[in-house]
Design an enzyme around this catalytic site. Structure first.
Site: not given
Lengths: 137, 386
Positions: A63-65
């Site tokens: 998922g998110s960076s």
């Protein structure tokens, strides 16, 4: 029972603590509360557990960076794992987060017999020699 | 394998060019080790995430405040959305705004371009195919690789920050040509019609594989930008995969049918309706704004509707008259921010958010604690305009 497992060292350092292990990947931004260290995602098998002072053993982050900042925030808020072990493929989010949070990060070498780490309680992370020692007590 | 550093890179790691540069190399080295890179290579453009105070919090603010004192970016660097529209009123707390402004100032000081967009590929001129960039926004990384042929890994906020400072990145993973060949195929066993269907496919696929590049076969060859963005954003949200391809392969495959589609809907669709419509995660581009205005076709929204887009796109939509059409329909165009992790969409204020974005649904449910009515754009227009 004690096992010594060879690892690739991603971020050096030494740590010891109780094992918190899962076979499910983790999205650090959406699944872990940065203020308490609690895993809050109801769809995750570790929901309700805290990563605080644990040796976190999981395959890789997804998922998110921004998850890299989430790992750093856990450390700043003193609720981070003391050491992290990736069992599959260490991802960029976990590697960069641990690098600035100074959390020892190892990746298990796959050319060895690996027991069910979920069944062990204590872990010693040696990010100098690249050995993860797990103990059932 | 060891990451081979040049003499100059070794010096930088040893703090000969200051602490901030040394920390940047330390980050690159850890990623290099993790991904078995043999060396560092230059990047032409960096896109940073970690701009919204809602995501990086006080720890992030403190880090950026200190880090920005000692360094400047070495390559063109664009940045992700922040928490709110800088030119519109909102009722966020003073503490939120103060912290958000501090973040923006830190990035400004290091020399970033104030794009506040998660779709930099729609507002800036792109380098030629095959060139290396470093994109930390997951949808942007997937689109850069899959649609525009740029080379980037699915960077983290911090790996991209390190690349912005040093102008370098480890040569590994999707930067290597052979890794860009898909290793697993997702076989479609259901018809995909709407942008939501493509989002569900992306979310399922990201969850189901740890490969860096995945094939959807020829079925996705001619899909429009809305569907492509929906697919890419969901893929980047649920997994670690950084690229999709339409190359046919004869290897391992997994199936995506009605049952798989339903399992994602069961996880993310958590309410039957809502009190606000939120469109744009990723932010909407020119194509989607025009599509939306055509679909509304003079009708008005029956519920509050927030439409998130980059300021650059908004300004064009003002000149073409599309922005006015959307505003006449009761839509509120919000720049600089995005549905996903927006502090404007909280469970204190809203019982449920209606959206067609799988990525937004994931973060609204899990991070904002807001229930989500996940439905496609056509249904949103049918049910909530008159």
């Amino acid at each position: 029972m004690t096992y010594s497992l060879r690892c690739k060292v991603i971020v050096g350092g030494k740590a010891s603590g109780r094992v918190l292990a899962t076979k499910q990947p983790i999205n650090f931004l959406s699944s872990v509360d940065p203020l308490t260290g609690m895993i809050t995602d109801e769809n995750h098998e570790l929901c309700g557990n805290s990563v605080k002072e644990r040796v976190l053993v999981f395959p890789y982050a997804v998922g998110s960076s921004v998850g890299a900042y989430s790992i750093f925030a856990l450390r700043s808020n003193r609720v981070s794992p003391v050491g992290i072990i990736c069992t599959s493929k260490t991802d960029i989010t976990t590697a960069s987060g641990c690098a600035i949070a100074n959390i020892p990060l190892l990746e298990l070498c796959t050319d060895q017999v690996i027991p069910e780490i979920e069944n062990f309680n204590e872990a010693l992370v040696d990010g100098i020699s690249g050995i993860l020692q797990i103990k059932k007590v | 394998m060891f990451v081979h550093l040049t003499r100059d890179e070794e010096d930088a790691l040893d703090e000969k060019h200051g602490k901030a540069t040394s920390l940047a190399y330390k980050i690159l080295l850890s990623i290099g080790k993790a991904t078995d890179a043999e060396k560092l290579i230059p990047v032409e453009w960096v896109h940073l995430s970690g701009v919204n105070y809602n995501t990086i919090g006080d720890a992030g603010v403190k880090f950026l405040r200190e880090y920005s004192e000692g360094t400047r970016f070495g390559v063109p660097t664009t940045i992700n959305p922040m928490g709110y529209d800088a030119q519109k009123q909102n009722n966020l707390s003073n503490n939120f705004k103060r912290s958000q402004i501090e973040i923006i100032k830190a990035y400004e000081k290091m020399g970033s371009i104030p794009s506040f967009s998660c779709i930099p590929y729609e507002i800036f001129q792109l380098p030629d195919r095959g060139h290396n960039v470093s994109f930390a926004e997951s949808n942007a990384a997937v689109i850069a690789n899959s649609v525009f042929g740029l080379h980037t890994n699915k960077e983290s906020s911090l790996s991209a920050l390190a690349s912005a400072v040093t102008g370098k990145t480890p040569y590994s993973e999707l930067r290597i040509e052979s890794v860009r060949d898909p290793k697993i195929k997702v076989k479609l066993e259901t018809n995909l019609n709407t942008e939501l269907d493509y989002g569900l496919l992306g979310y399922f696929s990201g969850k189901s594989t740890k490969e860096s590049c995945i094939s959807f076969g020829h079925n996705i060859s001619n899909i429009d930008m809305y569907k492509t963005k929906s697919l890419a954003a969901a893929l980047g949200t649920s997994g670690g995969c950084g690229m999709f391809s339409n190359k046919e392969i004869n290897g391992e495959s997994i199936s995506f049918g009605k049952e798989e589609e339903k399992s994602v809907m069961d996880e993310l669709n958590t309410t039957e309706s809502g009190d606000v419509i939120a469109l744009g995660s990723p932010q909407l581009g020119a194509f989607e704004l025009e599509l939306l205005s055509n679909m509304i076709n003079g009708k008005k929204f029956s519920k509050r509707c927030m439409i998130f887009c980059p300021r650059a796109i908004y300004e064009k939509a003002c000149s073409s008259g599309i922005a006015q059409k959307l505003e006449n329909a009761g839509g509120s165009l919000i720049c600089d921010a995005c549905t996903c992790l927006s502090p404007l969409l909280t469970h204190e204020e809203y019982d449920g958010v209606i959206t067609n974005s799988v990525k937004a649904a994931h973060y609204l449910n899990k991070s904002n604690g807001v229930s989500v009515c996940l439905t496609d754009l056509k249904s949103i227009i049918r049910n909530y305009t008159r």
